[in-house]
Design a protein around this motif. Structure first.
Motif, PDB file in Angstrom:
ATOM      1  N   THR A  73     -19.845  -9.444  32.713  1.00  0.00           N
ATOM      2  CA  THR A  73     -20.758  -8.730  33.619  1.00  0.00           C
ATOM      3  C   THR A  73     -20.253  -7.318  33.894  1.00  0.00           C
ATOM      4  O   THR A  73     -21.042  -6.359  33.934  1.00  0.00           O
ATOM      5  N   LEU A  74     -18.944  -7.169  34.066  1.00  0.00           N
ATOM      6  CA  LEU A  74     -18.376  -5.833  34.262  1.00  0.00           C
ATOM      7  C   LEU A  74     -18.612  -4.955  33.032  1.00  0.00           C
ATOM      8  O   LEU A  74     -18.952  -3.767  33.157  1.00  0.00           O
ATOM      9  N   LEU A  75     -18.436  -5.532  31.849  1.00  0.00           N
ATOM     10  CA  LEU A  75     -18.669  -4.781  30.616  1.00  0.00           C
ATOM     11  C   LEU A  75     -20.137  -4.347  30.502  1.00  0.00           C
ATOM     12  O   LEU A  75     -20.433  -3.199  30.158  1.00  0.00           O
ATOM     13  N   GLN A  76     -21.051  -5.261  30.801  1.00  0.00           N
ATOM     14  CA  GLN A  76     -22.484  -4.970  30.680  1.00  0.00           C
ATOM     15  C   GLN A  76     -22.906  -3.850  31.628  1.00  0.00           C
ATOM     16  O   GLN A  76     -23.754  -3.011  31.282  1.00  0.00           O
ATOM     17  N   THR A  77     -22.308  -3.807  32.807  1.00  0.00           N
ATOM     18  CA  THR A  77     -22.723  -2.823  33.813  1.00  0.00           C
ATOM     19  C   THR A  77     -21.945  -1.508  33.729  1.00  0.00           C
ATOM     20  O   THR A  77     -22.219  -0.585  34.497  1.00  0.00           O
ATOM     21  N   SER A 288     -21.869  -4.732  23.996  1.00  0.00           N
ATOM     22  CA  SER A 288     -20.967  -5.239  25.041  1.00  0.00           C
ATOM     23  C   SER A 288     -21.022  -6.757  25.133  1.00  0.00           C
ATOM     24  O   SER A 288     -20.011  -7.408  25.411  1.00  0.00           O
ATOM     25  N   GLU A 289     -22.199  -7.349  24.882  1.00  0.00           N
ATOM     26  CA  GLU A 289     -22.308  -8.815  24.899  1.00  0.00           C
ATOM     27  C   GLU A 289     -21.476  -9.429  23.774  1.00  0.00           C
ATOM     28  O   GLU A 289     -20.833 -10.470  23.954  1.00  0.00           O
ATOM     29  N   GLY A 290     -21.506  -8.782  22.608  1.00  0.00           N
ATOM     30  CA  GLY A 290     -20.691  -9.278  21.501  1.00  0.00           C
ATOM     31  C   GLY A 290     -19.207  -9.211  21.827  1.00  0.00           C
ATOM     32  O   GLY A 290     -18.458 -10.172  21.590  1.00  0.00           O
ATOM     33  N   LEU A 291     -18.774  -8.089  22.377  1.00  0.00           N
ATOM     34  CA  LEU A 291     -17.371  -7.948  22.781  1.00  0.00           C
ATOM     35  C   LEU A 291     -17.007  -9.014  23.806  1.00  0.00           C
ATOM     36  O   LEU A 291     -15.923  -9.620  23.737  1.00  0.00           O
ATOM     37  N   ALA A 292     -17.913  -9.263  24.747  1.00  0.00           N
ATOM     38  CA  ALA A 292     -17.670 -10.276  25.774  1.00  0.00           C
ATOM     39  C   ALA A 292     -17.542 -11.672  25.170  1.00  0.00           C
ATOM     40  O   ALA A 292     -16.727 -12.485  25.626  1.00  0.00           O
ATOM     41  N   CYS A 293     -18.336 -11.968  24.135  1.00  0.00           N
ATOM     42  CA  CYS A 293     -18.236 -13.275  23.471  1.00  0.00           C
ATOM     43  C   CYS A 293     -16.882 -13.434  22.780  1.00  0.00           C
ATOM     44  O   CYS A 293     -16.297 -14.524  22.787  1.00  0.00           O
ATOM     45  N   SER A 294     -16.388 -12.354  22.184  1.00  0.00           N
ATOM     46  CA  SER A 294     -15.063 -12.414  21.556  1.00  0.00           C
ATOM     47  C   SER A 294     -13.982 -12.642  22.607  1.00  0.00           C
ATOM     48  O   SER A 294     -13.043 -13.424  22.395  1.00  0.00           O
ATOM     49  N   ILE A 295     -14.121 -11.983  23.749  1.00  0.00           N
ATOM     50  CA  ILE A 295     -13.172 -12.199  24.848  1.00  0.00           C
ATOM     51  C   ILE A 295     -13.263 -13.637  25.351  1.00  0.00           C
ATOM     52  O   ILE A 295     -12.246 -14.273  25.650  1.00  0.00           O
ATOM     53  N   ALA A 296     -14.493 -14.164  25.421  1.00  0.00           N
ATOM     54  CA  ALA A 296     -14.674 -15.572  25.814  1.00  0.00           C
ATOM     55  C   ALA A 296     -13.945 -16.500  24.844  1.00  0.00           C
ATOM     56  O   ALA A 296     -13.341 -17.495  25.248  1.00  0.00           O
ATOM     57  N   GLY A 297     -14.010 -16.168  23.536  1.00  0.00           N
ATOM     58  CA  GLY A 297     -13.274 -16.949  22.554  1.00  0.00           C
ATOM     59  C   GLY A 297     -11.773 -16.881  22.773  1.00  0.00           C
ATOM     60  O   GLY A 297     -11.065 -17.885  22.669  1.00  0.00           O
ATOM     61  N   ARG A 322     -26.310  -1.682  40.308  1.00  0.00           N
ATOM     62  CA  ARG A 322     -25.386  -2.340  39.389  1.00  0.00           C
ATOM     63  C   ARG A 322     -24.019  -2.526  40.046  1.00  0.00           C
ATOM     64  O   ARG A 322     -23.242  -3.399  39.623  1.00  0.00           O
ATOM     65  N   HIS A 323     -23.733  -1.742  41.078  1.00  0.00           N
ATOM     66  CA  HIS A 323     -22.466  -1.878  41.787  1.00  0.00           C
ATOM     67  C   HIS A 323     -22.423  -3.203  42.564  1.00  0.00           C
ATOM     68  O   HIS A 323     -21.367  -3.821  42.696  1.00  0.00           O
ATOM     69  N   VAL A 324     -23.574  -3.648  43.054  1.00  0.00           N
ATOM     70  CA  VAL A 324     -23.664  -4.950  43.709  1.00  0.00           C
ATOM     71  C   VAL A 324     -23.379  -6.067  42.703  1.00  0.00           C
ATOM     72  O   VAL A 324     -22.666  -7.026  42.999  1.00  0.00           O
ATOM     73  N   VAL A 325     -23.940  -5.931  41.501  1.00  0.00           N
ATOM     74  CA  VAL A 325     -23.698  -6.910  40.447  1.00  0.00           C
ATOM     75  C   VAL A 325     -22.212  -6.937  40.075  1.00  0.00           C
ATOM     76  O   VAL A 325     -21.642  -8.001  39.801  1.00  0.00           O
ATOM     77  N   GLN A 326     -21.567  -5.785  40.090  1.00  0.00           N
ATOM     78  CA  GLN A 326     -20.136  -5.721  39.794  1.00  0.00           C
ATOM     79  C   GLN A 326     -19.318  -6.446  40.859  1.00  0.00           C
ATOM     80  O   GLN A 326     -18.292  -7.059  40.547  1.00  0.00           O
ATOM     81  N   VAL A 327     -19.763  -6.396  42.112  1.00  0.00           N
ATOM     82  CA  VAL A 327     -19.093  -7.169  43.169  1.00  0.00           C
ATOM     83  C   VAL A 327     -19.217  -8.658  42.866  1.00  0.00           C
ATOM     84  O   VAL A 327     -18.264  -9.423  43.028  1.00  0.00           O
ATOM     85  N   GLY A 328     -20.402  -9.072  42.388  1.00  0.00           N
ATOM     86  CA  GLY A 328     -20.585 -10.465  41.976  1.00  0.00           C
ATOM     87  C   GLY A 328     -19.633 -10.847  40.857  1.00  0.00           C
ATOM     88  O   GLY A 328     -19.077 -11.950  40.838  1.00  0.00           O
ATOM     89  N   ALA A 329     -19.418  -9.914  39.918  1.00  0.00           N
ATOM     90  CA  ALA A 329     -18.484 -10.172  38.808  1.00  0.00           C
ATOM     91  C   ALA A 329     -17.062 -10.360  39.327  1.00  0.00           C
ATOM     92  O   ALA A 329     -16.320 -11.233  38.846  1.00  0.00           O
ATOM     93  N   ILE A 330     -16.675  -9.572  40.316  1.00  0.00           N
ATOM     94  CA  ILE A 330     -15.333  -9.696  40.899  1.00  0.00           C
ATOM     95  C   ILE A 330     -15.180 -11.038  41.613  1.00  0.00           C
ATOM     96  O   ILE A 330     -14.120 -11.672  41.558  1.00  0.00           O
ATOM     97  N   ILE A 331     -16.257 -11.507  42.255  1.00  0.00           N
ATOM     98  CA  ILE A 331     -16.227 -12.830  42.894  1.00  0.00           C
ATOM     99  C   ILE A 331     -15.991 -13.913  41.845  1.00  0.00           C
ATOM    100  O   ILE A 331     -15.203 -14.852  42.050  1.00  0.00           O
TER     101      ILE A 331
END
Length: 433
Positions: A73-77, A288-297, A322-331
């Protein structure tokens, strides 16, 4: 000149680049977490149960998923589309993850996600997304999404009756009771609830089902007691990644479905926020979603995709920051550091999952059918393609193991995936007919 789509302006209380005071940001961010939480945690619970992981291993996977989705989520935003989009575990990956995990092990799941993620990132950042999207017409996408739900039907029913944990059927009465209560609660909240509660049927259903399971003796709290209070998820929890070609090919179809879903979500969030959408938004978002999937792996988690549920939250609250969404990512990242919390989720009985997913997986199929109904003209040609793709996708996974052994491994793996067979059949027939 870059193509810019003009989106009808919506009225937002808080724009994409605006910030809100910390307390409000925390509340709004938590709301995003609650909206996506039930679905994103269901994926590791279902995959872990279906491939026979122990309770502590499922807890480990949940930790990894929470961390991976927070990072995604941080990467996407930031470097991605920069829309207020939350990333979560994708249901499109479940059939492939179960097939790979059951036959080759979780190390091969890690390898397939790493490689597949890099391929998705290349498709995005190199601008290949335009060519790939042409293959996935509404007919192909509709068939593929429909078959995802159908392919998970046996998992939902086996969880409903607690088959994985108790194949002898000794707990079938208790299991059925819990599953029915969970299912009815989830449906009631989805159809009858009002306000913010209506957006959380999975969370409420899971909570009620869990509480009912406790006095019936279906919950094992020993797992929670044995886990530490705080720990940081480590890379490669399933061992060194195994890079198996058949595993990668099998997951590529899930990646393609995820890409198409995400592109649709980018258009949806642009509409909700009254923003422009360009090829740059799409290429950066998919990259960014692809990079995130590699990180998930790397972390031993599951594949990620954008979440439509959270676009609904933006539309409902009119808070598009998007800053609110980033707070959600930190949670999410904070929750990933609490193994006991993951252990409570991992101790959720299979019948609760069965009650939740009985309708949830069906809704996936209905979404695909609705897409076909709304976007595909039912000419003789399209009807024949649709019919052949659905039957091929439903029938191929029923082939006996001893028969599949006669094929090369990569062909056998594709035949075991109804989603892959259906998508390939539709793509080929659309090009030939």
């Amino acid at each position: 000149m870059e193509k810019v789509e003009v989106i009808e302006k919506q009225v937002l209380k808080v724009g994409i680049e605006e910030k809100v005071e910390p307390v409000k940001a925390l509340v709004f961010g938590l709301q995003h977490v609650l909206a996506m939480f039930g679905a994103t945690v269901t994926v590791p619970l279902v995959v872990g149960g279906a491939i026979g992981l122990s309770g502590d291993q499922v807890a480990l996977m949940i930790q990894a998923v929470l961390l991976a989705m927070g990072i995604a989520t941080l990467l996407q935003t930031t470097i991605g589309s920069r829309y207020p989009i939350v990333q979560g575990s994708s249901f499109a990956f479940i059939p492939g993850l179960i097939a790979i995990g059951s036959s080759l092990g979780m190390a091969a799941v890690q390898g397939a996600l790493i490689v597949g993620g890099l391929i998705e990132a290349a498709i995005g950042w190199l601008g290949i997304i335009g060519k790939v999207r042409k293959l996935f017409t509404p007919l192909v996408t509709g068939v593929t999404i429909t078959l995802i739900g159908f392919s998970l039907a046996d998992v939902a029913v086996k969880n409903f009756f607690n088959f994985y944990a108790d194949p002898s059927g000794g707990t079938v009465v208790k299991a059925t009771l819990v599953a029915l209560i969970t299912f009815l609660t989830t449906v009631f909240v989805a159809l009858k609830a009002r306000g913010s509660l209506k957006a959380m049927p999975v969370v409420v259903g899971a909570l009620v089902g869990y509480l009912v399971s406790v006095p019936l003796g279906l919950v094992d709290f020993g797992l929670v007691e044995g886990l530490p209070v705080i720990s940081v998820p480590k890379p490669f929890p399933w061992g060194s990644p195994v890079f198996d070609t058949t595993a990668v090919v099998l997951l590529l179809f899930a990646f393609m479905v995820s890409i198409i879903e995400s592109v649709g979500d980018y258009h949806a969030i642009a509409t909700v926020t009254g923003s422009e959408i360009t090829e740059k938004h799409i290429t950066r978002g998919i990259g960014s979603e692809g990079l995130a999937c590699s990180i998930a792996g790397l972390l031993g988690a599951c594949g990620t995709t954008s979440y439509s549920e959270n676009i609904g939250v933006v539309a409902l609250t009119k808070v598009g920051s998007r800053h609110v969404v980033q707070v959600g990512a930190i949670i999410l990242i904070f929750l990933s550091l609490l193994p006991k919390f993951a252990g409570i989720l991992a101790s959720m009985p299979a019948p609760v999952l069965g009650g939740l997913t009985l309708a949830l997986y069906g809704m996936i199929s209905v979404t695909g059918l609705r897409l076909i109904k709304e976007r595909v003209e039912f000419t003789d040609r399209n009807t024949l393609i649709l019919a052949a793709a659905l039957i091929a996708g439903l029938g191929a996974p029923q082939l006996p193991t001893e028969f599949l052994a006669q094929f090369p491994e990569i062909i056998a793996s594709i035949l075991e995936s109804g989603m892959a067979v259906g998508a390939l059949t539709a793509i080929i027939l659309e090009r030939v007919l």
